[in-house]
Design a protein around this motif. Structure first.
Motif, PDB file in Angstrom:
ATOM      1  N   LYS A  29      51.938  50.341 -22.054  1.00 16.70           N
ATOM      2  CA  LYS A  29      52.427  51.429 -21.201  1.00 16.70           C
ATOM      3  C   LYS A  29      52.310  51.085 -19.722  1.00 16.70           C
ATOM      4  O   LYS A  29      53.177  51.444 -18.933  1.00 16.70           O
ATOM      5  N   LEU A  30      51.257  50.382 -19.345  1.00 19.86           N
ATOM      6  CA  LEU A  30      51.102  49.986 -17.953  1.00 19.86           C
ATOM      7  C   LEU A  30      52.067  48.868 -17.586  1.00 19.86           C
ATOM      8  O   LEU A  30      52.515  48.786 -16.445  1.00 19.86           O
ATOM      9  N   LYS A  31      52.389  48.024 -18.545  1.00 20.09           N
ATOM     10  CA  LYS A  31      53.335  46.934 -18.282  1.00 20.09           C
ATOM     11  C   LYS A  31      54.702  47.492 -17.900  1.00 20.09           C
ATOM     12  O   LYS A  31      55.333  47.022 -16.961  1.00 20.09           O
ATOM     13  N   ASP A  32      55.164  48.493 -18.628  1.00 24.78           N
ATOM     14  CA  ASP A  32      56.462  49.098 -18.325  1.00 24.78           C
ATOM     15  C   ASP A  32      56.445  49.848 -16.998  1.00 24.78           C
ATOM     16  O   ASP A  32      57.448  49.924 -16.301  1.00 24.78           O
ATOM     17  N   TRP A  33      55.300  50.381 -16.633  1.00 21.03           N
ATOM     18  CA  TRP A  33      55.213  51.215 -15.441  1.00 21.03           C
ATOM     19  C   TRP A  33      54.991  50.392 -14.173  1.00 21.03           C
ATOM     20  O   TRP A  33      55.624  50.638 -13.150  1.00 21.03           O
ATOM     21  N   CYS A  34      54.111  49.403 -14.226  1.00 20.57           N
ATOM     22  CA  CYS A  34      53.697  48.682 -13.016  1.00 20.57           C
ATOM     23  C   CYS A  34      54.423  47.368 -12.782  1.00 20.57           C
ATOM     24  O   CYS A  34      54.566  46.937 -11.649  1.00 20.57           O
ATOM     25  N   PHE A  35      54.836  46.707 -13.832  1.00 20.86           N
ATOM     26  CA  PHE A  35      55.266  45.327 -13.686  1.00 20.86           C
ATOM     27  C   PHE A  35      56.753  45.121 -13.919  1.00 20.86           C
ATOM     28  O   PHE A  35      57.174  44.051 -14.338  1.00 20.86           O
ATOM     29  N   THR A  36      57.565  46.122 -13.639  1.00 23.08           N
ATOM     30  CA  THR A  36      59.011  45.953 -13.792  1.00 23.08           C
ATOM     31  C   THR A  36      59.639  45.365 -12.536  1.00 23.08           C
ATOM     32  O   THR A  36      60.558  44.559 -12.635  1.00 23.08           O
ATOM     33  N   ASP A  37      59.170  45.748 -11.361  1.00 24.54           N
ATOM     34  CA  ASP A  37      59.699  45.209 -10.106  1.00 24.54           C
ATOM     35  C   ASP A  37      58.938  43.951  -9.722  1.00 24.54           C
ATOM     36  O   ASP A  37      57.742  43.849  -9.945  1.00 24.54           O
ATOM     37  N   LYS A  38      59.653  43.022  -9.106  1.00 16.89           N
ATOM     38  CA  LYS A  38      59.023  41.778  -8.679  1.00 16.89           C
ATOM     39  C   LYS A  38      59.058  41.632  -7.166  1.00 16.89           C
ATOM     40  O   LYS A  38      58.962  40.532  -6.640  1.00 16.89           O
ATOM     41  N   SER A  39      59.192  42.755  -6.449  1.00 19.50           N
ATOM     42  CA  SER A  39      59.188  42.723  -4.989  1.00 19.50           C
ATOM     43  C   SER A  39      58.347  43.878  -4.464  1.00 19.50           C
ATOM     44  O   SER A  39      58.087  44.846  -5.172  1.00 19.50           O
ATOM     45  N   GLY A  40      57.914  43.743  -3.239  1.00 15.39           N
ATOM     46  CA  GLY A  40      57.101  44.787  -2.626  1.00 15.39           C
ATOM     47  C   GLY A  40      55.679  44.775  -3.155  1.00 15.39           C
ATOM     48  O   GLY A  40      55.150  43.749  -3.568  1.00 15.39           O
ATOM     49  N   ILE A  41      55.037  45.936  -3.125  1.00 13.63           N
ATOM     50  CA  ILE A  41      53.659  46.037  -3.591  1.00 13.63           C
ATOM     51  C   ILE A  41      53.569  45.802  -5.089  1.00 13.63           C
ATOM     52  O   ILE A  41      52.594  45.231  -5.579  1.00 13.63           O
ATOM     53  N   TRP A  42      54.580  46.196  -5.828  1.00  8.90           N
ATOM     54  CA  TRP A  42      54.573  45.944  -7.268  1.00  8.90           C
ATOM     55  C   TRP A  42      54.721  44.455  -7.552  1.00  8.90           C
ATOM     56  O   TRP A  42      54.237  43.946  -8.560  1.00  8.90           O
ATOM     57  N   GLY A  43      55.371  43.739  -6.658  1.00  9.34           N
ATOM     58  CA  GLY A  43      55.494  42.299  -6.796  1.00  9.34           C
ATOM     59  C   GLY A  43      54.157  41.589  -6.641  1.00  9.34           C
ATOM     60  O   GLY A  43      53.901  40.581  -7.292  1.00  9.34           O
ATOM     61  N   VAL A  44      53.292  42.118  -5.773  1.00  7.42           N
ATOM     62  CA  VAL A  44      51.954  41.548  -5.617  1.00  7.42           C
ATOM     63  C   VAL A  44      51.166  41.726  -6.911  1.00  7.42           C
ATOM     64  O   VAL A  44      50.478  40.807  -7.358  1.00  7.42           O
ATOM     65  N   LEU A  45      51.286  42.900  -7.524  1.00 11.67           N
ATOM     66  CA  LEU A  45      50.623  43.124  -8.813  1.00 11.67           C
ATOM     67  C   LEU A  45      51.172  42.181  -9.872  1.00 11.67           C
ATOM     68  O   LEU A  45      50.421  41.612 -10.667  1.00 11.67           O
ATOM     69  N   TYR A  46      52.480  42.008  -9.886  1.00 15.92           N
ATOM     70  CA  TYR A  46      53.118  41.127 -10.864  1.00 15.92           C
ATOM     71  C   TYR A  46      52.665  39.678 -10.684  1.00 15.92           C
ATOM     72  O   TYR A  46      52.328  38.991 -11.653  1.00 15.92           O
ATOM     73  N   LYS A  47      52.632  39.211  -9.440  1.00 17.06           N
ATOM     74  CA  LYS A  47      52.243  37.828  -9.186  1.00 17.06           C
ATOM     75  C   LYS A  47      50.782  37.583  -9.520  1.00 17.06           C
ATOM     76  O   LYS A  47      50.425  36.526 -10.048  1.00 17.06           O
ATOM     77  N   ALA A  48      49.931  38.538  -9.228  1.00 17.82           N
ATOM     78  CA  ALA A  48      48.509  38.403  -9.584  1.00 17.82           C
ATOM     79  C   ALA A  48      48.346  38.383 -11.099  1.00 17.82           C
ATOM     80  O   ALA A  48      47.517  37.632 -11.634  1.00 17.82           O
ATOM     81  N   ALA A  49      49.128  39.185 -11.807  1.00 12.20           N
ATOM     82  CA  ALA A  49      49.063  39.192 -13.269  1.00 12.20           C
ATOM     83  C   ALA A  49      49.546  37.873 -13.852  1.00 12.20           C
ATOM     84  O   ALA A  49      48.971  37.361 -14.813  1.00 12.20           O
ATOM     85  N   VAL A  50      50.586  37.299 -13.272  1.00 11.36           N
ATOM     86  CA  VAL A  50      51.089  36.012 -13.747  1.00 11.36           C
ATOM     87  C   VAL A  50      50.047  34.920 -13.520  1.00 11.36           C
ATOM     88  O   VAL A  50      49.813  34.079 -14.395  1.00 11.36           O
ATOM     89  N   ILE A  51      49.390  34.939 -12.369  1.00 10.87           N
ATOM     90  CA  ILE A  51      48.320  33.971 -12.111  1.00 10.87           C
ATOM     91  C   ILE A  51      47.201  34.140 -13.127  1.00 10.87           C
ATOM     92  O   ILE A  51      46.690  33.168 -13.676  1.00 10.87           O
ATOM     93  N   GLY A  52      46.818  35.373 -13.395  1.00 12.01           N
ATOM     94  CA  GLY A  52      45.734  35.622 -14.340  1.00 12.01           C
ATOM     95  C   GLY A  52      46.073  35.242 -15.769  1.00 12.01           C
ATOM     96  O   GLY A  52      45.200  34.805 -16.521  1.00 12.01           O
ATOM     97  N   ILE A  53      47.329  35.389 -16.145  1.00 14.94           N
ATOM     98  CA  ILE A  53      47.723  35.073 -17.521  1.00 14.94           C
ATOM     99  C   ILE A  53      47.940  33.575 -17.700  1.00 14.94           C
ATOM    100  O   ILE A  53      47.462  32.976 -18.660  1.00 14.94           O
ATOM    101  N   ARG A  54      48.638  32.943 -16.778  1.00 16.68           N
ATOM    102  CA  ARG A  54      48.943  31.518 -16.932  1.00 16.68           C
ATOM    103  C   ARG A  54      47.732  30.631 -16.662  1.00 16.68           C
ATOM    104  O   ARG A  54      47.593  29.570 -17.258  1.00 16.68           O
ATOM    105  N   LEU A  55      46.886  31.033 -15.742  1.00 17.56           N
ATOM    106  CA  LEU A  55      45.714  30.229 -15.394  1.00 17.56           C
ATOM    107  C   LEU A  55      44.439  30.918 -15.868  1.00 17.56           C
ATOM    108  O   LEU A  55      43.450  30.988 -15.146  1.00 17.56           O
ATOM    109  N   HIS A  56      44.437  31.413 -17.100  1.00 19.31           N
ATOM    110  CA  HIS A  56      43.307  32.213 -17.563  1.00 19.31           C
ATOM    111  C   HIS A  56      42.025  31.398 -17.694  1.00 19.31           C
ATOM    112  O   HIS A  56      40.947  31.918 -17.447  1.00 19.31           O
TER     113      HIS A  56
END
Length: 74
Positions: A29-56
């Motif tokens: 539910k949070l994925k659909d809500w927070c990580f749909t946009d890849k620009s702006g403040i939501w983009g920062v959340l998306y990029k941090a999540a990608v770093i955390g997932i790929r470089l776990h």
């Protein structure tokens, strides 16, 4: 208590932010809500999540090392 104005405080805050975003991206539910946009403040959340997932593995090692540093050496 970690001081955010010191270098190690900034590192702790960044690691916690990356780990939190990676966890939130795994919740459907949070994925659909927070990580749909890849620009702006939501983009920062998306990029941090990608770093955390790929470089776990490096992120988790850094978290462990920082915990040892904060608990025992500081």
């Amino acid at each position: 208590m970690t001081n955010i104005y010191s270098f190690d405080g900034v590192l702790v805050a960044m690691l916690l932010f990356i780990c939190t975003c990676a966890y939130m991206k795994r919740v459907p539910k949070l994925k659909d809500w927070c990580f749909t946009d890849k620009s702006g403040i939501w983009g920062v959340l998306y990029k941090a999540a990608v770093i955390g997932i790929r470089l776990h593995v490096p992120v988790s090692v850094c978290c462990l090392l920082m915990a040892v540093y904060v608990i025992f050496l500081r």
